[in-house]
Design a protein around this motif. Structure first.
Motif: not given
Length: 76
Positions: A29-56
């Motif tokens: 998606y040509q985005i920063s690591a911070d932006c990617a992590r923010r997306d994963l945080r938001m998706l985890e809060r919604k219960g759609l995935l589980q974050r892990t070290h370096g991904g989900a």
């Protein structure tokens, strides 16, 4: 691409493969690591995935070993 579209696509990829890395999100998606992590945080809060070290990973990962079943025998 809008954030909501990107997040839906991330969920689709996680559900297909069982996992995704922050670096994959960055590259795709040509985005920063911070932006990617923010997306994963938001998706985890919604219960759609589980974050892990370096991904989900997918919330309901496919099991490697079958779930044991209880067999009850009745005496006749």
């Amino acid at each position: 691409m809008f954030m909501e579209e990107r997040q839906k696509d991330i969920i689709r990829k996680v559900n297909q493969t069982g996992r995704i890395l922050v670096s994959e999100i960055q590259e795709c998606y040509q985005i920063s690591a911070d932006c990617a992590r923010r997306d994963l945080r938001m998706l985890e809060r919604k219960g759609l995935l589980q974050r892990t070290h370096g991904g989900a990973i997918a919330v309901h990962q496919k099991e490697i070993y079958p779930t044991p079943t209880l067999i009850i025998k009745y005496n006749s």
